[in-house]
Design a protein around this motif. Structure first.
Motif, PDB file in Angstrom:
ATOM      1  N   LEU A 135      42.596  15.134   7.779  1.00 56.98           N
ATOM      2  CA  LEU A 135      42.781  13.688   7.712  1.00 56.98           C
ATOM      3  C   LEU A 135      43.588  13.183   8.898  1.00 56.98           C
ATOM      4  N   SER A 136      44.626  13.927   9.269  1.00 59.43           N
ATOM      5  CA  SER A 136      45.419  13.537  10.433  1.00 59.43           C
ATOM      6  C   SER A 136      44.577  13.557  11.708  1.00 59.43           C
ATOM      7  N   SER A 137      43.716  14.552  11.835  1.00 60.94           N
ATOM      8  CA  SER A 137      42.843  14.628  13.012  1.00 60.94           C
ATOM      9  C   SER A 137      41.869  13.463  13.050  1.00 60.94           C
ATOM     10  N   LEU A 138      41.345  13.091  11.885  1.00 61.24           N
ATOM     11  CA  LEU A 138      40.419  11.967  11.831  1.00 61.24           C
ATOM     12  C   LEU A 138      41.102  10.667  12.222  1.00 61.24           C
ATOM     13  N   LEU A 139      42.335  10.464  11.757  1.00 63.94           N
ATOM     14  CA  LEU A 139      43.063   9.248  12.108  1.00 63.94           C
ATOM     15  C   LEU A 139      43.390   9.204  13.601  1.00 63.94           C
ATOM     16  N   LYS A 140      43.746  10.363  14.173  1.00 65.53           N
ATOM     17  CA  LYS A 140      44.053  10.390  15.596  1.00 65.53           C
ATOM     18  C   LYS A 140      42.805  10.229  16.452  1.00 65.53           C
ATOM     19  N   ALA A 141      41.637  10.556  15.883  1.00 66.45           N
ATOM     20  CA  ALA A 141      40.387  10.416  16.635  1.00 66.45           C
ATOM     21  C   ALA A 141      39.831   8.994  16.575  1.00 66.45           C
ATOM     22  N   LEU A 142      40.397   8.136  15.715  1.00 72.90           N
ATOM     23  CA  LEU A 142      39.859   6.785  15.559  1.00 72.90           C
ATOM     24  C   LEU A 142      39.847   5.975  16.851  1.00 72.90           C
ATOM     25  N   PRO A 143      40.918   6.014  17.678  1.00 74.21           N
ATOM     26  CA  PRO A 143      40.843   5.235  18.934  1.00 74.21           C
ATOM     27  C   PRO A 143      39.659   5.634  19.809  1.00 74.21           C
ATOM     28  N   GLN A 144      39.411   6.941  19.950  1.00 74.44           N
ATOM     29  CA  GLN A 144      38.267   7.374  20.755  1.00 74.44           C
ATOM     30  C   GLN A 144      36.946   7.034  20.066  1.00 74.44           C
ATOM     31  N   LEU A 145      36.922   7.150  18.736  1.00 75.63           N
ATOM     32  CA  LEU A 145      35.705   6.797  18.003  1.00 75.63           C
ATOM     33  C   LEU A 145      35.417   5.308  18.100  1.00 75.63           C
ATOM     34  N   GLY A 146      36.477   4.511  18.286  1.00 79.18           N
ATOM     35  CA  GLY A 146      36.274   3.074  18.423  1.00 79.18           C
ATOM     36  C   GLY A 146      35.435   2.729  19.644  1.00 79.18           C
ATOM     37  N   TYR A 147      35.650   3.428  20.760  1.00 79.71           N
ATOM     38  CA  TYR A 147      34.853   3.189  21.960  1.00 79.71           C
ATOM     39  C   TYR A 147      33.401   3.611  21.747  1.00 79.71           C
ATOM     40  N   MET A 226      28.406  13.046  20.020  1.00 79.59           N
ATOM     41  CA  MET A 226      29.648  12.585  20.635  1.00 79.59           C
ATOM     42  C   MET A 226      30.752  12.463  19.595  1.00 79.59           C
ATOM     43  N   ILE A 227      30.428  11.898  18.440  1.00 79.20           N
ATOM     44  CA  ILE A 227      31.418  11.734  17.370  1.00 79.20           C
ATOM     45  C   ILE A 227      31.902  13.098  16.880  1.00 79.20           C
ATOM     46  N   ILE A 228      30.957  14.011  16.672  1.00 76.30           N
ATOM     47  CA  ILE A 228      31.331  15.354  16.209  1.00 76.30           C
ATOM     48  C   ILE A 228      32.213  16.045  17.250  1.00 76.30           C
ATOM     49  N   GLY A 229      31.867  15.916  18.536  1.00 74.57           N
ATOM     50  CA  GLY A 229      32.655  16.533  19.591  1.00 74.57           C
ATOM     51  C   GLY A 229      34.072  15.994  19.647  1.00 74.57           C
ATOM     52  N   ILE A 230      34.237  14.687  19.483  1.00 75.63           N
ATOM     53  CA  ILE A 230      35.574  14.088  19.520  1.00 75.63           C
ATOM     54  C   ILE A 230      36.417  14.588  18.356  1.00 75.63           C
ATOM     55  N   VAL A 231      35.846  14.588  17.161  1.00 71.30           N
ATOM     56  CA  VAL A 231      36.597  15.026  15.980  1.00 71.30           C
ATOM     57  C   VAL A 231      36.966  16.502  16.085  1.00 71.30           C
ATOM     58  N   VAL A 232      36.026  17.336  16.520  1.00 68.27           N
ATOM     59  CA  VAL A 232      36.308  18.773  16.648  1.00 68.27           C
ATOM     60  C   VAL A 232      37.392  19.018  17.692  1.00 68.27           C
TER      61      VAL A 232
END
Length: 285
Positions: A135-147, A226-232
């Motif tokens: 969950l922490s990783s998902l929250l930290k990935a949100l800024p990059q996922l926003g783009y 791209m989304i999977i790569g950012i989260v991983v």
């Protein structure tokens, strides 16, 4: 004489609570109660007999009291009590448990009470460290996922405008305006009967399959990867940071143990020298 700090009764109880909350068996038991709580909440959604309904209500209160006991154990097991509320998950657990104790089932706030009990399932995240990392990783990935989401919106908007211009006369329900076109494209991206939409437009525009294939390639394949790569990538960074933190604590403990052993040896040597000095006979004048 070296002063020895004997453990007080309060410290003894704190140590016992700390060992209990760190016990893997206790954690698994709490997880089992959380799962059982989810089953009890699900049972309330069915049309059950009155007797079974009373049993479910009793089980719900028993689960709430157990959660109160479990949060209390975690609180009293904390060496510094004020540090307990510095954790957002501890605050979340405490609020959920306290609100669940308020008897609002037969009031206007009954819906809120049931909603709070549904959120008790989220307590599993606060119990299992691996879920907290995810969950922490998902929250930290949100800024990059926003783009990525912004870029996807641009692609949706362009394809939606093209679809509305070319296909509105074929099926106004699916391509009547740009908003409906973007909704239709979302259906295409999720592969929900998208071939029916494609074959309908291909009867008028035989090459319209290029429109759908290129859109699916950009959204369902490229952007999804791209989304999977950012989260991983974020999860790997979180795991590396956790390993570095654990490896940093381990040498500190080893150094402290080595210093204690060295101090003990020095004390033993000092005591031996004192004993030899005391056993040596006094010289006659």
């Amino acid at each position: 004489m070296i002063p020895v700090n004997l453990p007080t009764e309060g410290n003894s109880w704190q140590a016992r609570f700390n060992r209990l909350r760190s016990n893997k068996a206790f954690e698994l038991f709490v997880v089992g109660i959380i799962v059982f709580s989810a089953l009890v909440i699900g049972a309330k959604t069915y049309d059950i007999p009155p007797l079974a309904s009373k049993i479910v209500v009793g089980l719900d209160w028993a689960i709430t009291l157990f959660f109160l006991l479990e949060v209390s154990i975690r609180f009293w097991g904390e060496p510094r009590k004020r540090d307990f509320f510095k954790s957002a998950w501890n605050l979340f657990d405490t609020i959920i448990v306290v609100v669940s104790l308020i008897p609002i089932e037969n009031s206007d706030m009954a819906l809120v009470g049931r909603l709070i009990r549904v959120f008790r399932v989220l307590r599993m995240v606060s119990i299992i460290p691996e879920l907290r990392i995810l969950l922490s990783s998902l929250l930290k990935a949100l800024p990059q996922l926003g783009y990525v989401a912004l870029l996807m919106f641009i692609i949706f908007y362009i394809y939606g405008a093209i679809g509305s211009l070319f296909f509105a006369d074929i099926n106004e329900v699916l391509w009547g305006d740009i908003a409906i076109s973007m909704l239709t494209l979302f259906r295409v991206m999720t592969f929900e009967d998208w071939t029916d939409v494609m074959y309908e437009t291909m009867e008028v525009y035989p090459l319209s399959w290029l429109f759908y294939v290129s859109f699916i390639f950009l959204t369902a394949f490229a952007f999804l990867n791209m989304i999977i790569g950012i989260v991983v990538n974020v999860i790997e960074k979180e795991n590396q940071a956790r390993q570095i933190e654990e490896e940093g604590e381990q040498p500190a403990r080893s150094d402290l143990e080595a210093q204690l052993v060295q101090l003990q040896r020095s004390m033993d040597l000092l005591l031996q020298q004192q004993n030899k000095t005391s056993d040596k006979p006094d010289a006659n004048p």
